[in-house]
Design a protein around this motif. Sequence first.
Motif, PDB file in Angstrom:
ATOM      1  N   TRP A  82       0.835  -1.206   0.000  1.00 55.15           N
ATOM      2  CA  TRP A  82       0.000   0.000   0.000  1.00 55.15           C
ATOM      3  C   TRP A  82       0.858   1.239   0.000  1.00 55.15           C
ATOM      4  O   TRP A  82       2.078   1.195   0.203  1.00 55.15           O
ATOM      5  CB  TRP A  82      -0.917  -0.008   1.220  1.00 55.15           C
ATOM      6  N   TYR A  83       0.207   2.361  -0.240  1.00 54.80           N
ATOM      7  CA  TYR A  83       0.854   3.658  -0.199  1.00 54.80           C
ATOM      8  C   TYR A  83      -0.129   4.625   0.462  1.00 54.80           C
ATOM      9  O   TYR A  83      -1.301   4.643   0.111  1.00 54.80           O
ATOM     10  CB  TYR A  83       1.206   4.128  -1.617  1.00 54.80           C
ATOM     11  N   PRO A  84       0.339   5.412   1.434  1.00 55.66           N
ATOM     12  CA  PRO A  84      -0.598   6.233   2.198  1.00 55.66           C
ATOM     13  C   PRO A  84      -1.353   7.255   1.345  1.00 55.66           C
ATOM     14  O   PRO A  84      -0.754   7.917   0.495  1.00 55.66           O
ATOM     15  CB  PRO A  84       0.312   6.972   3.195  1.00 55.66           C
ATOM     16  N   THR A 110      -5.132   9.721   2.114  1.00 58.16           N
ATOM     17  CA  THR A 110      -6.429   9.957   2.729  1.00 58.16           C
ATOM     18  C   THR A 110      -7.470   9.777   1.631  1.00 58.16           C
ATOM     19  O   THR A 110      -7.250  10.259   0.517  1.00 58.16           O
ATOM     20  CB  THR A 110      -6.511  11.404   3.265  1.00 58.16           C
ATOM     21  N   PRO A 111      -8.567   9.131   1.883  1.00 55.23           N
ATOM     22  CA  PRO A 111      -9.079   8.571   3.144  1.00 55.23           C
ATOM     23  C   PRO A 111      -8.870   7.063   3.280  1.00 55.23           C
ATOM     24  O   PRO A 111      -9.619   6.430   4.015  1.00 55.23           O
ATOM     25  CB  PRO A 111     -10.564   8.902   3.047  1.00 55.23           C
ATOM     26  N   ALA A 112      -7.842   6.512   2.608  1.00 52.75           N
ATOM     27  CA  ALA A 112      -7.699   5.049   2.613  1.00 52.75           C
ATOM     28  C   ALA A 112      -6.669   4.544   3.619  1.00 52.75           C
ATOM     29  O   ALA A 112      -6.672   3.368   3.970  1.00 52.75           O
ATOM     30  CB  ALA A 112      -7.320   4.569   1.208  1.00 52.75           C
ATOM     31  N   SER A 113      -5.769   5.436   4.049  1.00 49.88           N
ATOM     32  CA  SER A 113      -4.652   4.970   4.881  1.00 49.88           C
ATOM     33  C   SER A 113      -5.103   4.177   6.100  1.00 49.88           C
ATOM     34  O   SER A 113      -4.510   3.158   6.447  1.00 49.88           O
ATOM     35  CB  SER A 113      -3.827   6.157   5.372  1.00 49.88           C
ATOM     36  N   SER A 114      -6.158   4.659   6.755  1.00 44.96           N
ATOM     37  CA  SER A 114      -6.529   4.005   8.003  1.00 44.96           C
ATOM     38  C   SER A 114      -7.047   2.594   7.779  1.00 44.96           C
ATOM     39  O   SER A 114      -7.090   1.799   8.705  1.00 44.96           O
ATOM     40  CB  SER A 114      -7.527   4.851   8.795  1.00 44.96           C
ATOM     41  N   LEU A 115      -7.402   2.258   6.540  1.00 41.92           N
ATOM     42  CA  LEU A 115      -7.781   0.867   6.265  1.00 41.92           C
ATOM     43  C   LEU A 115      -6.546  -0.033   6.416  1.00 41.92           C
ATOM     44  O   LEU A 115      -6.563  -1.028   7.139  1.00 41.92           O
ATOM     45  CB  LEU A 115      -8.376   0.758   4.853  1.00 41.92           C
ATOM     46  N   SER A 116      -5.479   0.347   5.758  1.00 41.57           N
ATOM     47  CA  SER A 116      -4.244  -0.431   5.888  1.00 41.57           C
ATOM     48  C   SER A 116      -3.733  -0.409   7.322  1.00 41.57           C
ATOM     49  O   SER A 116      -3.306  -1.429   7.857  1.00 41.57           O
ATOM     50  CB  SER A 116      -3.163   0.122   4.948  1.00 41.57           C
ATOM     51  N   GLU A 117      -3.773   0.777   7.925  1.00 41.02           N
ATOM     52  CA  GLU A 117      -3.243   0.883   9.291  1.00 41.02           C
ATOM     53  C   GLU A 117      -4.043   0.035  10.279  1.00 41.02           C
ATOM     54  O   GLU A 117      -3.466  -0.626  11.154  1.00 41.02           O
ATOM     55  CB  GLU A 117      -3.191   2.352   9.713  1.00 41.02           C
ATOM     56  N   MET A 123       4.755   0.559   0.093  1.00 43.85           N
ATOM     57  CA  MET A 123       5.510   0.654  -1.154  1.00 43.85           C
ATOM     58  C   MET A 123       5.924   2.102  -1.440  1.00 43.85           C
ATOM     59  O   MET A 123       5.551   3.018  -0.719  1.00 43.85           O
ATOM     60  CB  MET A 123       4.699   0.092  -2.320  1.00 43.85           C
ATOM     61  N   GLU A 124       6.658   2.284  -2.528  1.00 47.85           N
ATOM     62  CA  GLU A 124       7.145   3.619  -2.862  1.00 47.85           C
ATOM     63  C   GLU A 124       6.098   4.461  -3.580  1.00 47.85           C
ATOM     64  O   GLU A 124       6.220   5.677  -3.666  1.00 47.85           O
ATOM     65  CB  GLU A 124       8.423   3.540  -3.698  1.00 47.85           C
ATOM     66  N   ASP A 125       5.092   3.835  -4.130  1.00 44.95           N
ATOM     67  CA  ASP A 125       4.008   4.548  -4.795  1.00 44.95           C
ATOM     68  C   ASP A 125       2.926   3.530  -5.160  1.00 44.95           C
ATOM     69  O   ASP A 125       3.079   2.336  -4.890  1.00 44.95           O
ATOM     70  CB  ASP A 125       4.497   5.309  -6.041  1.00 44.95           C
ATOM     71  N   GLU A 126       1.863   4.015  -5.796  1.00 42.79           N
ATOM     72  CA  GLU A 126       0.760   3.116  -6.120  1.00 42.79           C
ATOM     73  C   GLU A 126       1.081   2.218  -7.315  1.00 42.79           C
ATOM     74  O   GLU A 126       0.508   1.144  -7.462  1.00 42.79           O
ATOM     75  CB  GLU A 126      -0.516   3.909  -6.388  1.00 42.79           C
ATOM     76  N   LEU A 127       1.992   2.673  -8.194  1.00 38.59           N
ATOM     77  CA  LEU A 127       2.401   1.811  -9.294  1.00 38.59           C
ATOM     78  C   LEU A 127       2.971   0.530  -8.711  1.00 38.59           C
ATOM     79  O   LEU A 127       2.682  -0.580  -9.154  1.00 38.59           O
ATOM     80  CB  LEU A 127       3.498   2.487 -10.136  1.00 38.59           C
ATOM     81  N   ALA A 128       3.784   0.701  -7.689  1.00 37.51           N
ATOM     82  CA  ALA A 128       4.440  -0.437  -7.060  1.00 37.51           C
ATOM     83  C   ALA A 128       3.456  -1.247  -6.222  1.00 37.51           C
ATOM     84  O   ALA A 128       3.534  -2.483  -6.197  1.00 37.51           O
ATOM     85  CB  ALA A 128       5.613   0.039  -6.207  1.00 37.51           C
ATOM     86  N   SER A 129       2.536  -0.574  -5.541  1.00 38.93           N
ATOM     87  CA  SER A 129       1.543  -1.318  -4.747  1.00 38.93           C
ATOM     88  C   SER A 129       0.798  -2.296  -5.641  1.00 38.93           C
ATOM     89  O   SER A 129       0.650  -3.467  -5.319  1.00 38.93           O
ATOM     90  CB  SER A 129       0.522  -0.374  -4.117  1.00 38.93           C
ATOM     91  N   ALA A 130       0.325  -1.790  -6.772  1.00 43.27           N
ATOM     92  CA  ALA A 130      -0.443  -2.642  -7.678  1.00 43.27           C
ATOM     93  C   ALA A 130       0.420  -3.784  -8.206  1.00 43.27           C
ATOM     94  O   ALA A 130      -0.035  -4.923  -8.326  1.00 43.27           O
ATOM     95  CB  ALA A 130      -0.996  -1.818  -8.842  1.00 43.27           C
ATOM     96  N   GLY A 162      -8.770   7.757  -5.346  1.00 43.65           N
ATOM     97  CA  GLY A 162      -8.736   8.096  -6.760  1.00 43.65           C
ATOM     98  C   GLY A 162      -7.369   8.311  -7.401  1.00 43.65           C
ATOM     99  O   GLY A 162      -7.041   7.671  -8.398  1.00 43.65           O
ATOM    100  N   PRO A 163      -6.527   9.209  -6.844  1.00 44.31           N
ATOM    101  CA  PRO A 163      -5.230   9.421  -7.486  1.00 44.31           C
ATOM    102  C   PRO A 163      -4.414   8.139  -7.584  1.00 44.31           C
ATOM    103  O   PRO A 163      -3.712   7.912  -8.573  1.00 44.31           O
ATOM    104  CB  PRO A 163      -4.554  10.441  -6.552  1.00 44.31           C
ATOM    105  N   GLY A 164      -4.528   7.300  -6.590  1.00 44.50           N
ATOM    106  CA  GLY A 164      -3.802   6.026  -6.605  1.00 44.50           C
ATOM    107  C   GLY A 164      -4.349   5.078  -7.649  1.00 44.50           C
ATOM    108  O   GLY A 164      -3.588   4.422  -8.366  1.00 44.50           O
TER     109      GLY A 164
END
Lengths: 607, 345
Positions: A240-242, A244-251, A276-283, A302-304
Motif C-alpha cells: 500500500w501507499y498512504p 487519505t481517506p484510505a490509509s486508516s484501512l491499511s493501518e 511501497m514507494e508509490d501506487e504503481l508499485a503497490s499494484a 482516486g489518485p492512486g
Amino acid sequence: MSSSAAASGTAEETKTLVNDFSVEIATVNGSGSQTANSVLMRTIFQMGVPVSGKNLFPSNIAGLPTWFQIRANAKGYVARKHDIDLMICMNPETAKEDVAKLPSGALVIYDEPLKLNELRQDLVFYPVPFQKLVTASCPEPKLHKLVKNMIYVGVAGQSLGLDMEEVKKAISKQLNGKAKAIEINQAAVQAGFEWSAANMPAQTRLKIVRDDKTKGQIIIDGNAACALGAMFAGVQVLAWYPITPASSLSESLIDYADEYRKDPATGKSTFAHVQMEDELASAGAVLGAGWAGARSMTTTSGPGISLMSEMIGLGYFTEIPGVFFNVARTGPSTGLPTRTMQGDVEICAKCSHGDTFHINLYPGNMQECFDFAYMSFDLAERFQTPIFVVTDLDLGMQNWASQPFKYPEGKFDRGKVLGQKELEEIKDWGRYKDVDGDGIPYRTLPGTPGGKGAYFTRGSGHNPMAQYSEKPEDYKQLVDRLRAKYDTAKAWVPKPIVEDTGSKRGILAFGSSDPAVKEARDRMKAEAGMDTSYLRLRALPFTAEVDAFLTSMDAIYVVEQNRDAQMLALLREFYPQFAMKFKSVLHYNGQALDAQTILDQITAFEK
Amino acid sequence: MTTTAPSAPTNKLGMTKQDYVGSKSTLCAGCGHDSITAQLINAAFESNLEAHMVGKYSGIGCSSKTPAYFFNQAWGFNSVHGRMPAVATGASLANRKLINIGVSGDGDSMSIGIGQLVHMIRRNVPIIYIIEDNGVYGLTKGQFSATADLGSVLKHGSVNELPPIDPCTLAIELGCGFVARSFSGDPKQLNAILKAAMAFNGTCIIDVISPCVTFNNHDDSTKSYKNAKDHDFPLHELGFVQYSELENVEIPAGEAKVVTFPDGSKVSFRAMKEDHDPTDRFGTLKLLHEGIEKGEFLTGLLYVNTAKPTIHDTTHIVDTPLVHLDQAALKPGPEALAECMDALT
Ligand SMILES: Cc1ncc(C[n+]2csc(CCOP(=O)(O)OP(=O)(O)O)c2C)c(N)n1
Ligand code: SF4
Ligand SMILES: [Mg+2]
C-alpha cells in the motif's frame, strides 16, 4: 449574559425535539476537538439513541477550520441532516459564517468574546466564558487549548440533558484508560457542566432522553470494518501507499493482524505488509503476490487508482487475483482530499486501457464493509482477476453504529488451482483454456513440483496454451472469454437489495447514499404521499435482479454523489433500452448526501 | 523428464542442459541479450537450479523478452515497462522459497523503472536482477537510454549530451549486497558471476554490457562490441565454488581473497588489474568513479556484503512460505472477532 437568549424567545415557541436534532461543532484542526466530539457522540450512543458523527476536516495537520456534525435520531436516520439545530462556535475565524448559515431558531453556544449575539436576532445565543472556565479547572496552562474543548462537552451535555455518568464512561473509552488524561478531561467536563447548570438559561428545544435503540451495538468506521473483513479472509500480502481517506484501512489491518495473525510459537506473522514507494508499485506487488498464490490487497483512493491503472489492465488480461480497496474522495486531481464523493464509479468499473470490465463491490453499511471485504478475496481467486471494493470517505472514515459483525463461517474459495496431483491426471492443460464453459480457466502456482504446470504470464497477446500470439482469432477469443467470465460473475456477486412497494417510481442508489435515500423515501411518503420502490445496488456486473427492477419500473431515479452521473452512464451502456426511464439525482459538493437534497430533486422531477 | 538422448550429461538433479532451455529466441541475430540467456542456462545447469522453484520476471523491451528463452520449466512473468521489481517483490513475499530471476534493460531499469529498482534494492528482495545494458531502447527502435555515455552517437547521428547513470555505483550507494558488471562477450566471467548470484540470498544487481547489433553497434557507440572489448578491464579472475562441490575443489590459500556465502559457497577473487577488496564499499566506489573518468568499464563482482537482512526478515513473516499456509493458519476464529467487537461497543 443571558439577555440574547431571553430576548429571542424563539425556543419557547417551538416544540421540543427529543432525540431528533443535529449539532455542529466548529473548531480548529489539531486542537484536540476530535476527542471532545467523539465523547459527545458516544454519550448519545450510550444513552441508547441512534446517532452518527461526521468529521469535516481540512487537508492539514493543525490550524485550519474543522467541523463535526452529530445527528441524533430516534428513528435511526443517520444521514447528514441538512439543517443544524445547535451550533457550537469555538473557531473565531469561521464563527461569522457558521452563524450565518443557521436556520432561524437554531441554538448557538459560543465563546463569549466572539460577541456573536450581535449578528442575528432570530437565533438563541448562549455565550460561555470558556477561558475563565479553563483557567479555573485545569492547572496546566500547556493543556488549556485541548481542555477548552472538553468544557463545551460539559456545557452542551448539561443543556441537552446528557447523563454525566455516561459522559465519564465515554471519556475513559475514548482515552483508552489513560488515567492522567481521563482525570484532566473529566474535570473540564465537570466544570462546564456545573457552570452551565448555574448560569445558562435552561432550554427545552433540544433534548436527549434515554432510549434502548443502540443496545449491543458497536461504533466503527468503514475502513476498520474492511480491515477486519480482510484479516478474517486470511489476506497474506498487503502492499500500500498512504493516501487519505484510505490509509486508516491499511493501518487498521496492520494493527489487527499484529494482534491476531502472529504465529504464537515464533512471534512471526502470517501476514506481510509493505508500504511501497508509490501506487504503481503497490499494484505490482499485489499482482506478483496473487500470481504466486497469496491473497493480496492494496488500499487507495482516486489518485492512486489512476496510477495503478496500467497494472490493473495487466491483472485483468493475464488473470491474476488481487483486491483493490478504493476509498473514494472528492476529485479530480487532489480535489478536496478530505471530503467525500462517489467519484470513481467509472474508473473502477473499467480501469485501464483497451476493453476492460471489473467486478466491483459497493458496501452500503458497516456489516457490508466487513462482509464484502471478506468475500472479495473469494471472488478475486474464483475469477482470477482484480476486484474492487469501492467505498468512500463518508463510509470509510466516519463513525457509524452497527450491530456487531457475524463471524464468516465456512471455507475460503481458493478458485481453480491445480496442484501436482491434478496436473499428473490432466493430459493437455492450458493456462487459458475455458474447460468448464464459464470463462474461468485453471491456473497453477510457481513452485509446484513435478515438472508440469509451468507457464508464461505475459501482458501481450496469448493463446489458450499461454503462448505468445498476435493471431486475430486468438486475441478475439481471449477478450470474448474475459467478457464471458465477467458475465459468469453475475451469479456470484452480492445481489441488490430490492424493496418493491408496488410503486412504479423507482430509486436506484448504492454505497453511502443509502441512509439518505431511506430517509428521503419515508419523508416523501409521509409528507407528499409519494410512494417509491428502491433498489440498492451492491455490485458490478449488474445482475438479473437489476434487469427485473429496471424492466418493471416506469421511472428510475438514479441517486449518486458525482457531477457526471457515472453510474447512470454505466446503466445506459448496459441497458440502452431503458434510457428514457432514467433520471439523475446528483449531489457533489464534498459533503455527505442528505435526504433533503434527494427529496428536492425528485419532487422537482415529479412536478 | 529429460527429452534429449540418454547420453547427454546430467547435473545433480538428473537434469540435462536441454531441460533449462526455453523457447526459440526471436531477437536479432548477434544480439548481446542472447549470449546472456545462454550463460543463464549454463549457470543454472551447473548450479543444479530447481527450475520449478524459479520465478522469471521482466518488464518490457527486447531484453525483457528473454525470460521466454530460458527455463521452460519455470514460471514466467513478463509484466509492464519498468515495473517488474514490484511484481517480484509481491511474489517473493507470497512464497519466500521462490528463486527469483529478473531480466531488464537499461531503459526499463534506469528510466521508467528506476524508482522501483531503487526500492527493491533498499528492501533487499532476494532476486538476481540482470540489466542487459545496450545504451539504447532496442524495442522502440534505437532511442538513447539513460546509460548512454556522454558524447555517444546514435546510428542516425544524434549525440547524447546528458551524463549516464551507472547502475553499479547506484546499487552500491543504495547498499545492495551483490553488485557486478560483466560483458555479454565474456561468457566465462558472466558464468561465474551468475553462479555466485544463484548462491546469494538478497538482491543481486548485475549490469551486463550487451550490444544492440541493430541500433547501437557502430564505431561511435560506447556500447558496441568493439568498444566494450577495448575498454573492458576485469578487476579480477573470479572463481565460484558451490558448497556441495567444496570437497572436490579446493581454493588455494593465500592466492586470492575468498568470500564465503551464508550457504557455504565460496567466491574467490584473484586480482588482475588492481588488488581490489570486494567487501570494501568505499574503496569500490572510488575505483568505479576513477574507471568512469578514464573511460574504462571495470567488470567483475564489484561489491559483496552477505550480512544484510532481506525483505523476509524485515517483514517478520513466518518461515513457511505464506502460500503454503492453510485456512486454519490464516483465519482467526470466532473468539477473535468477538473480542474485536467487544472493544468497539
Ligand atoms: C508504459 C510504456 N511506455 C512505453 C513503452 C514502449 N517501450 C517498449 S520497450 C521500451 C524501451 C526498452 O528499452 P530497454 O529496456 O533498454 O530494452 P532493450 O529493448 O534495449 O533491450 C519502451 C520505451 C511501453 N511498453 N510501456
Ligand atoms: S533491436 Fe537490438 S536489442 Fe533488440 S533484439 Fe535487435 S539487437 Fe537486440
Ligand atoms: Mg536497452
